[in-house]
Design an enzyme around this catalytic site. Sequence first.
Site, PDB file in Angstrom:
ATOM      1  N   GLU A  67      -3.753 -33.417  54.111  1.00  0.00           N
ATOM      2  CA  GLU A  67      -2.437 -32.914  53.862  1.00  0.00           C
ATOM      3  C   GLU A  67      -1.327 -33.322  53.166  1.00  0.00           C
ATOM      4  OE1 GLU A  67       0.680 -32.413  57.838  1.00  0.00           O
ATOM      5  OE2 GLU A  67      -1.857 -31.727  58.102  1.00  0.00           O
ATOM      6  N   ASP A 108       3.579 -32.776  52.422  1.00  0.00           N
ATOM      7  CA  ASP A 108       3.690 -32.642  54.286  1.00  0.00           C
ATOM      8  C   ASP A 108       5.541 -32.724  53.097  1.00  0.00           C
ATOM      9  OD1 ASP A 108       2.208 -32.099  56.176  1.00  0.00           O
ATOM     10  OD2 ASP A 108       3.167 -33.965  57.167  1.00  0.00           O
ATOM     11  N   GLU A 160       8.926 -32.446  55.018  1.00  0.00           N
ATOM     12  CA  GLU A 160       9.558 -32.320  55.966  1.00  0.00           C
ATOM     13  C   GLU A 160      11.175 -32.640  56.469  1.00  0.00           C
ATOM     14  OE1 GLU A 160       6.149 -32.803  60.044  1.00  0.00           O
ATOM     15  OE2 GLU A 160       6.476 -34.829  58.951  1.00  0.00           O
TER      16      GLU A 160
END
Length: 341
Positions: free
Chosen positions: A114, A116, A118
């Site tokens: 992953e 990210d 955010e």
Amino acid sequence: MRKVYTRLFFFMFLFCFLLFIVPSCSVSPQNFPIIPFDEGYTPLFGDHNLIIHSDSKTVHLSLDESSGSGFASHDLYLHGYFSASIKLPYDYTAGVVVAFYLSNGDMYEKNHDEIDFEFLGNIRGKDWRVQTNVYGNGSTNIGREERYGLWFDPAQDFHQYSILWTDSKIIFYVDDVPIRELKRTESMKGDFPSKPMTLYATIWDASNWATNGGKYKVNYKYAPYVAEFTDFVLHGCSVNPIDHVTTNCDNTAQISDNVSFGVTPLEKIKMENFRLKHMTYSYCYDRIRYKVPLPECVINPQQDERLRKFDPVTFGNGRRHRRGKRHHRGKDNQAEDAASF
């Protein structure tokens, strides 16, 4: 006039050549094509909370008491440049998370990768926070989170957020300013993302962790919370999700070649200035989670001293506070600050 242009081109080439060891003539993100939403993405969940404009250039994702919403890329990608311009919800946004990220969690539940972006909402009068994270091969017990403030209000206008992922590095950009570069090292082993991933965008309720470790929850009195996305860029080595055959890999190789030495000298200065001014948390400086910094960490004493005043709430006890965002199907100083990076 032709001689003038020829001479100008020669000097530009010579300048780039002389600096080839740390090139300052890397490919610009603006050179990558912007695509309509329906060419690259499909709705993921919360259909009634996902609105695609008629020209397929802009998408609204909203969160209310019934559901969040999200979309995902048609294809998997192995390396590339991924970008969108995003305008975040305004006013009271505590507990709300808007995510723009790459993941293969639906294919590799126990060893997924992953990358990210955010965006963490906040109470009225407090700014949005931006968090980046990277892990691979299911290494969720090792968080490589970093958290920052921004030099602008991301709810007032669109700003570009981009991820560059190659086999040797990952770079996060905000409005073409690199804010983080993570280079692959031998010590990371399988922790560096290495398997094809889908690109996602979601908005969801993260009341249990997002704002001061869950102290402030989503208040649906202010719903719907609307995040707007436009200027979509999907430029990478696409992988067919059925037969895993790769395509467009020549373009990705060109990207990798242009950034193979990392950020340019000017970008490096901007990145370091950003991090010294705006970073509020980094896993490398978290002595509670990691008694000894992870091997890839390079400790900056000035940054170490500065970060001591910030409370690493959400991360201090080492627990993972968020997972499953893929599965939430039911439920005039700005320019001056940017120039100073």
